[in-house]
Design an enzyme around this catalytic site. Sequence first.
Site, PDB file in Angstrom:
ATOM      1  N   TYR A   1      42.642  44.802 -43.313  1.00  0.00           N
ATOM      2  CA  TYR A   1      44.083  44.564 -42.817  1.00  0.00           C
ATOM      3  C   TYR A   1      44.693  43.364 -43.667  1.00  0.00           C
ATOM      4  CZ  TYR A   1      43.956  47.330 -38.716  1.00  0.00           C
ATOM      5  OH  TYR A   1      44.046  48.288 -37.553  1.00  0.00           O
TER       6      TYR A   1
ATOM      7  N   GLY B   1      47.500  66.133 -37.077  1.00  0.00           N
ATOM      8  CA  GLY B   1      47.862  65.328 -38.461  1.00  0.00           C
ATOM      9  C   GLY B   1      48.618  64.222 -38.157  1.00  0.00           C
TER      10      GLY B   1
ATOM     11  N   GLY C   1      47.424  78.457 -30.937  1.00  0.00           N
ATOM     12  CA  GLY C   1      46.402  78.591 -32.186  1.00  0.00           C
ATOM     13  C   GLY C   1      45.085  77.797 -32.030  1.00  0.00           C
TER      14      GLY C   1
ATOM     15  N   GLU D   1      40.935  47.919 -31.682  1.00  0.00           N
ATOM     16  CA  GLU D   1      39.659  48.444 -32.250  1.00  0.00           C
ATOM     17  C   GLU D   1      38.440  47.908 -31.842  1.00  0.00           C
ATOM     18  OE1 GLU D   1      41.424  48.681 -36.294  1.00  0.00           O
ATOM     19  OE2 GLU D   1      43.268  49.770 -35.508  1.00  0.00           O
TER      20      GLU D   1
ATOM     21  N   PRO E   1      40.901  71.319 -27.927  1.00  0.00           N
ATOM     22  CA  PRO E   1      40.542  69.858 -26.949  1.00  0.00           C
ATOM     23  C   PRO E   1      40.756  70.562 -25.446  1.00  0.00           C
ATOM     24  CG  PRO E   1      42.876  69.826 -28.267  1.00  0.00           C
ATOM     25  CD  PRO E   1      42.040  70.887 -28.753  1.00  0.00           C
TER      26      PRO E   1
END
Length: 401
Positions: free
Chosen positions: A98, A394, A276, A140, A281
Amino acid sequence: MLSAQSTPVVRATLPAVEASLPAIAERFYQRLFDEHPALLGDLFNRANQANGSQREALASSIAAFAQLLVEHPEERPDAILARIAHKHVSLGITPDQYTIVGRHLLGAVAETLGEAVTPQVAAAWDEVYWLMANALIAMEARLYTHAGVEGGDVWRKMDIVERREESAHAVSLTLRSPGQEPAPPFLPGQYVSVRVALPDGAHQIRQYSLCSAPGSTSWRITVKREKATGSGAPDGEVSSWLHAHAHTGDTLDVSLPSGDLALHDTDTPLLLASAGIGVTPMLSMLHHLALSSSTRRIHVVHADRSPAHHIHRQEQAELVTRLKNASLHLWYENGAGTLTGPEASEGTVNLDRLSLTPETDAYLCGPLPFMRALRSDLLDHGLSASVIHYEVFGPDLWQSR
Ligand SMILES: Cc1cc2nc3c(=O)[nH]c(=O)nc-3n(C[C@H](O)[C@H](O)[C@H](O)COP(=O)(O)OP(=O)(O)OC[C@H]3O[C@@H](n4cnc5c(N)ncnc54)[C@H](O)[C@@H]3O)c2cc1C
Ligand code: HEM
């Protein structure tokens, strides 16, 4: 919370920053990769860099965060942060990185906006950056702790124990931990990152949703091959590599599971809508629902080019029949008439047929135009935006464009 002295400065300069986002993003990556070329070769997605349109995700998320800080300081930005934190964790990003990103991002802002960046403006945007960075670092850290690993230590070797051609364009790989260890657990809807070494020596990373039953000893991913288009876009690097080189008996570098699209276990009605390759998932969610003998009212919707393009068609139908209160609705651009059964129609999805109620929880995955159309239909059907969950295959730009 942004300090009292920085708030008016950020509010006054936000329009100029937003107007210059493409230029800031370009300079940022140029500076970053000039100083750290390995980050482009081995960490960032170089197709996203080459095709240009998706370079702004990082910088524009900071502008969105700044806007929230100055316009709605009482709101918690967790929704913006969670998706990014999960993506970072799947890549093994660490706090020290970072500092590097911050230096080049703030440097890029100063270079792009020139004299407008007085020391006071620079300090205010430094504060915005570190508020966001520290919030991400903390989120995180919690995810790494939850997974039981040291920060950044997410990469594992996984053996390919089965390869299956699903269609002319898609291949499934079943992955197991070496030895007798079961594959680490995951939540229905989560993904893993896969890292491959390409012929030019670069390592590239892409994400693939886990489409097997959560809790089983192996994982399965299904990869659609991105073919070159007539307009000059080349073959997709990682999907083509996996189609050509990933075989039973080989080993892959795979991250621990991540992703915030996990299915919430409640008893509200549920809509699982995919198009598609976006079915992946939804399959792990369906496996989870079937394994837990869910009695929820479930509408499963899928849209595809044709029955032949519809990957995992049989498995999806079988899972739906195992569920007590589930129905399947299929739409094909072509070839629906060749199928028997009442559930397949020609054309695009029409939610009017489903009698959806406003308390339905909706999960969407597919191309952006499909998800945008469905989301606006769902809002028209009385669902609130907070119950419409989605996965973009994406960088997440769907709300900004
Ligand atoms: C959370 C998540 C889950 C996902 N799950 C799945 C899944 O289950 N199955 C699946 O198949 N995919 C999934 N994806 C998508 C996957 O991660 C990859 O994006 C996909 O496989 C394409 O990667 P690639 O390396 O083959 O293509 P890339 O090399 O990344 O190329 C992507 C596109 O950019 C174009 N491009 C590249 N270079 C240029 C250039 N110079 N100029 C113009 N265009 C260019 C390519 O032609 C291609 O169309 C998921 C993505 C995410 C984020
Ligand atoms: C405050 C700082 C940061 C912000 C706001 C930020 C924001 C983002 C956003 C919005 C995405 C796209 C997420 C998605 O929708 O998929 C992303 C992805 C990514 N980020 Fe960050 N990020 C930050 C710091 C970092 C750092 C320190 C690194 C490590 C060098 C990093 C590396 C990546 C990579 C590799 C991706 C995947 C996209 C790609 O490969 O092109 N980020 N980040």
